[in-house]
Write a protein that holds these residues in place. Structure first.
Motif, mmCIF file in Angstrom:
data_model
loop_
_atom_site.group_PDB
_atom_site.id
_atom_site.type_symbol
_atom_site.label_atom_id
_atom_site.label_comp_id
_atom_site.label_asym_id
_atom_site.label_seq_id
_atom_site.Cartn_x
_atom_site.Cartn_y
_atom_site.Cartn_z
ATOM 1 N N LEU A 148 0.612 -30.275 -31.068
ATOM 2 C CA LEU A 148 0.439 -28.905 -31.026
ATOM 3 C C LEU A 148 1.676 -28.229 -30.310
ATOM 4 O O LEU A 148 2.508 -28.840 -30.036
ATOM 5 N N VAL A 149 1.856 -27.019 -30.991
ATOM 6 C CA VAL A 149 3.060 -26.312 -30.526
ATOM 7 C C VAL A 149 2.504 -24.970 -30.211
ATOM 8 O O VAL A 149 1.598 -24.455 -30.977
ATOM 9 N N GLY A 150 3.109 -24.160 -29.248
ATOM 10 C CA GLY A 150 2.630 -23.094 -28.820
ATOM 11 C C GLY A 150 3.628 -22.076 -28.177
ATOM 12 O O GLY A 150 4.755 -22.387 -28.042
ATOM 13 N N THR A 151 3.399 -20.708 -28.242
ATOM 14 C CA THR A 151 4.429 -19.801 -27.784
ATOM 15 C C THR A 151 4.345 -20.310 -26.305
ATOM 16 O O THR A 151 3.574 -20.988 -25.534
ATOM 17 N N GLU A 152 5.252 -19.746 -25.655
ATOM 18 C CA GLU A 152 5.753 -20.027 -24.197
ATOM 19 C C GLU A 152 4.836 -19.871 -23.114
ATOM 20 O O GLU A 152 4.394 -21.100 -22.545
ATOM 21 N N ALA A 153 3.794 -19.211 -23.044
ATOM 22 C CA ALA A 153 3.020 -18.941 -21.921
ATOM 23 C C ALA A 153 1.778 -20.040 -22.616
ATOM 24 O O ALA A 153 1.000 -20.781 -21.519
ATOM 25 N N ALA B 292 1.807 -22.772 -24.374
ATOM 26 C CA ALA B 292 2.290 -24.008 -24.302
ATOM 27 C C ALA B 292 2.136 -24.499 -22.784
ATOM 28 O O ALA B 292 2.069 -25.617 -22.526
ATOM 29 N N SER B 293 2.842 -23.806 -21.842
ATOM 30 C CA SER B 293 2.790 -23.961 -20.517
ATOM 31 C C SER B 293 1.568 -24.160 -20.153
ATOM 32 O O SER B 293 1.180 -25.106 -19.212
ATOM 33 N N TYR B 294 0.626 -23.131 -20.337
ATOM 34 C CA TYR B 294 -0.797 -23.351 -19.803
ATOM 35 C C TYR B 294 -1.385 -24.705 -20.260
ATOM 36 O O TYR B 294 -2.096 -25.507 -19.338
ATOM 37 N N LEU B 295 -1.342 -25.016 -21.671
ATOM 38 C CA LEU B 295 -1.965 -26.360 -21.990
ATOM 39 C C LEU B 295 -1.047 -27.617 -21.302
ATOM 40 O O LEU B 295 -2.114 -28.405 -20.907
ATOM 41 N N ARG B 296 -0.030 -27.403 -21.313
ATOM 42 C CA ARG B 296 0.757 -28.725 -20.574
ATOM 43 C C ARG B 296 -0.027 -28.807 -19.120
ATOM 44 O O ARG B 296 0.177 -29.982 -18.598
ATOM 45 N N GLY B 297 0.031 -27.761 -18.590
ATOM 46 C CA GLY B 297 -0.382 -27.706 -17.211
ATOM 47 C C GLY B 297 -1.799 -28.264 -17.117
ATOM 48 O O GLY B 297 -2.249 -28.523 -15.893
ATOM 49 N N ARG B 298 -2.539 -28.272 -18.050
ATOM 50 C CA ARG B 298 -4.030 -28.857 -18.127
ATOM 51 C C ARG B 298 -4.015 -30.167 -18.697
ATOM 52 O O ARG B 298 -5.232 -30.480 -19.382
ATOM 53 N N VAL C 268 -2.770 -30.920 -21.793
ATOM 54 C CA VAL C 268 -2.909 -31.043 -23.300
ATOM 55 C C VAL C 268 -1.282 -31.033 -23.510
ATOM 56 O O VAL C 268 -0.649 -29.875 -23.621
ATOM 57 N N PRO C 269 -0.725 -32.088 -24.347
ATOM 58 C CA PRO C 269 0.820 -32.013 -24.760
ATOM 59 C C PRO C 269 0.913 -30.834 -25.733
ATOM 60 O O PRO C 269 0.042 -30.743 -26.690
ATOM 61 N N CYS C 270 1.949 -30.060 -25.540
ATOM 62 C CA CYS C 270 2.144 -29.059 -26.414
ATOM 63 C C CYS C 270 3.751 -28.516 -26.453
ATOM 64 O O CYS C 270 4.169 -28.235 -25.259
ATOM 65 N N LYS C 271 4.203 -28.710 -27.222
ATOM 66 C CA LYS C 271 5.770 -28.216 -27.552
ATOM 67 C C LYS C 271 5.930 -26.762 -27.362
ATOM 68 O O LYS C 271 4.925 -26.011 -28.168
ATOM 69 N N THR C 272 6.962 -26.069 -27.056
ATOM 70 C CA THR C 272 7.025 -24.637 -26.961
ATOM 71 C C THR C 272 7.858 -24.323 -28.083
ATOM 72 O O THR C 272 8.868 -24.921 -28.724
ATOM 73 N N VAL C 273 7.595 -23.171 -28.923
ATOM 74 C CA VAL C 273 8.188 -22.461 -30.044
ATOM 75 C C VAL C 273 8.306 -21.092 -29.180
ATOM 76 O O VAL C 273 7.580 -20.550 -28.722
ATOM 77 N N ALA C 274 9.333 -20.516 -30.105
ATOM 78 C CA ALA C 274 9.713 -19.022 -29.843
ATOM 79 C C ALA C 274 8.910 -18.142 -30.337
ATOM 80 O O ALA C 274 8.487 -18.167 -31.672
ATOM 81 N N PHE C 275 8.377 -16.927 -29.772
ATOM 82 C CA PHE C 275 7.862 -15.774 -30.460
ATOM 83 C C PHE C 275 8.866 -15.207 -31.614
ATOM 84 O O PHE C 275 9.983 -15.411 -31.492
#
Length: 152
Positions: free
Chosen positions: A34-39, A41-47, A49-56
C-alpha cells in the motif's frame, strides 16, 4: 490485473477513514503493498497497516516521480482507491489522481462500499470460496450438472 505483491494507491478523506481501514488491512493481509497520500498513509500506519507515503500531484516534491500521478503514469500502481467526501480539501488533487488512473487504464475505486466489497471478494477468492473464479472448476461443475437442471 492486480495480484499479491502489486502496489495499491489509497487516498481517502478523513470522514471515510473508518470505512477504508478494514479493506486496506485486507489488501495488506493479501500481500498487496500500500502507498497513500500523507494523511491516509499516516492514519493507516497509526492503526497497524503498513503504508508508504506518496505526494499529492500538486505538492512541491523534491522528487518528481514520488507523486501519486507519476506512479500511476509509470504503471507502478495496479489499483487506485480515491475516496473523497464533500468535506475533502484536495479537490484538484483527487481529480488528478482519478483522471490519471482512468487515462492510463489503472483500475479505479471511488466508492467506499465498492472498496469494501472488492477487498471482501479478493479475500474470498484467495480462500477458494468463489467457484467461478477458476474456469476449470466452473466447467467441471457444468459437466456434472444433469441436463434437466441446465438453464440453456
Amino acid at each position: 490485473t492486480a495480484g499479491s505483491g502489486d502496489t495499491v494507491l489509497v487516498s481517502f478523506a478523513a470522514p471515510l477513514a473508518h470505512r477504508a481501514l478494514g479493506p486496506a488491512f485486507q489488501l495488506h493481509d493479501l500481500g498487496y503493498d500500500l502507498v497513500g497520500t500523507e494523511a491516509t498513509a499516516s492514519y493507516l500506519r497509526g492503526r497497524g497497516v503498513p503504508c508508504k507515503t506518496v505526494a499529492f500531484p500538486t505538492d512541491d516534491s523534491m522528487v518528481e516521480d514520488a507523486t501519486a500521478t507519476a506512479l500511476l503514469r509509470d504503471k507502478k500502481i495496479k489499483l487506485a482507491v480515491n475516496l473523497h467526501a464533500p468535506e475533502s480539501k484536495r479537490l484538484e488533487d483527487n481529480y488528478m489522481i482519478r483522471r490519471t488512473a482512468a487515462d492510463f487504464g489503472i483500475a479505479l475505486v471511488t466508492n467506499p462500499q465498492v472498496f469494501e466489497l472488492l477487498a471482501a471478494a479478493l479475500t474470498r477468492h484467495k480462500k477458494g470460496d468463489i467457484l467461478a473464479a477458476n474456469p476449470s472448476d466452473l466447467f467441471s461443475y457444468y459437466e456434472r450438472e444433469p441436463s434437466t437442471d441446465a438453464w440453456t
